[in-house]
Scaffold this active site. Sequence first.
Site, mmCIF file in Angstrom:
data_model
loop_
_atom_site.group_PDB
_atom_site.id
_atom_site.type_symbol
_atom_site.label_atom_id
_atom_site.label_comp_id
_atom_site.label_asym_id
_atom_site.label_seq_id
_atom_site.Cartn_x
_atom_site.Cartn_y
_atom_site.Cartn_z
ATOM 1 N N THR A 102 0.896 -1.095 0.021
ATOM 2 C CA THR A 102 0.113 -0.063 -0.015
ATOM 3 C C THR A 102 0.912 1.224 -0.067
ATOM 4 O OG1 THR A 102 -1.949 -1.202 1.191
ATOM 5 C CG2 THR A 102 -1.744 1.213 1.238
ATOM 6 N N GLN B 138 -3.352 -20.560 19.378
ATOM 7 C CA GLN B 138 -4.057 -20.001 18.776
ATOM 8 C C GLN B 138 -4.285 -18.347 19.547
ATOM 9 O OE1 GLN B 138 -8.488 -21.094 18.274
ATOM 10 N NE2 GLN B 138 -7.359 -22.853 17.598
ATOM 11 N N CYS B 139 -3.828 -18.405 20.983
ATOM 12 C CA CYS B 139 -4.176 -16.947 21.660
ATOM 13 C C CYS B 139 -3.110 -16.112 21.093
ATOM 14 C CB CYS B 139 -3.644 -17.392 22.988
ATOM 15 S SG CYS B 139 -4.835 -18.353 23.981
ATOM 16 N N THR C 6 1.723 -4.649 3.993
ATOM 17 C CA THR C 6 1.424 -5.082 5.509
ATOM 18 C C THR C 6 0.826 -6.564 5.638
ATOM 19 O OG1 THR C 6 -0.464 -4.541 5.674
ATOM 20 C CG2 THR C 6 1.420 -2.729 6.231
ATOM 21 N N SER D 269 1.471 -7.735 -1.122
ATOM 22 C CA SER D 269 2.109 -8.483 -0.575
ATOM 23 C C SER D 269 1.465 -9.941 -0.060
ATOM 24 C CB SER D 269 2.551 -8.212 0.819
ATOM 25 O OG SER D 269 1.682 -8.188 1.758
HETATM 26 N N1 ASP Z 1 -2.569 -5.437 0.418
HETATM 27 C C1 ASP Z 1 -1.600 -4.619 0.884
HETATM 28 C C2 ASP Z 1 -0.461 -5.563 0.886
HETATM 29 O O1 ASP Z 1 -0.146 -6.340 1.881
HETATM 30 C C3 ASP Z 1 -1.835 -4.222 2.218
HETATM 31 C C4 ASP Z 1 -0.785 -3.062 2.821
HETATM 32 O O2 ASP Z 1 0.411 -2.823 2.194
HETATM 33 O O3 ASP Z 1 -0.997 -2.585 3.739
HETATM 34 O O4 ASP Z 1 0.457 -5.499 -0.236
#
Ligand code: ASP
Length: 351
Positions: free
Chosen positions: A21, A287-288, A97, A66
């Site tokens: 992003t 999974q916590c 992210t 990503s």
């Molecule tokens: N979909 C995007 C990615 O992971 C989300 C981001 O970068 O925040 O490339």
Amino acid sequence: MIHSENIGAKSAILLIYTGGTIGMKEDPSVHALRPFNFSQILEEVPELGKFAYRIDSYTFDPLIDSSDVEPSMWLALADLIEERYDQYDGFVILHGTDTMAYSASALSFMIEGLTKPVIFTGSQLPIGIPRTDGKENLISSVEIAAAKDADGHALVPEVCIYFDNVLMRGNRASKVNSDHFSAFRSPNLPPLAEAGISIRYNKSLIIRPSDWNKAPKFHKNLDTRVSILKMHPGITPQIVRTILCGKDTRAVIMETYGAGNAPSKEWFLEIVQEAAAAGKIIINVTQCIAGSVNMDIYATGKCLKESGVVNGYDSTTESALGKLFHLMGAYEDNADVKAGFESDLRGEISK
Ligand code: ASP
């Protein structure tokens, strides 16, 4: 593609742009975000020019969201860092992210004995948008990648994620929020640094190499035959068997309840034993969001331990995946993989 700024200055940082992003803008033809090129990112952050560092950049082609990350990209990142290791004081990787915690975890295991920072960052809002979080994330990441102590050693010679004023060990972080600026958390390890008016480093937590003059070792053999099984009420023997005993699977990360508990039903334990007998490596992670696996507390956990299930301690699933890819690539013998997994290799577990 290489691009240089401020040639001749003191520290040298390589900015590696993979997509995400941070570098996207709206494509009016499809009304969706798409990556734009790196020089446009730099134009949006003229503040970088105020640092007395040399900042070079390397752009991946193609740039990706990503969600499309594959281990081949981790290999390309490791190759790039290895090739240019001596030319730079630190590396900043701009990454989406969504899978940043997977990539940071994998890289942490692929590079042993780091003496320089490798900082992953990105943003929730594209860098061209006025309220973007990308500028601060990028500027502080560059500053952290260049930071040195009085002896000239890197302050944070680790693979990290920097996001929303917090520097986390990469293999301890998870993405926890899809719309807040504080998108990442490191629930089982305090931050390595926090940025306020100044950047405060938590030096007692930062891992330093045993020999600053020794080149790091790059491990590029990855065995990706891993599946993930998440426990849930109503899970059926068919599903458990398909995942645990799949013929193309060498290891399974089992996301259990609480302190490492799974159903006590006979069929469940029989399938776990069947998988273990077939040579599958089974890793128990919780999974916590926070806390650790302890297979000695409850009868259900004890049965798993007796069946040969490996303790994942307080490992995140992202870290367990990267650790398994690396250990299985390094060792033929599953006993070595299991022993390696229960060891703390890069500060990824607390024992
Ligand atoms: N979909 C995007 C990615 O992971 C989300 C981001 O970068 O925040 O490339």
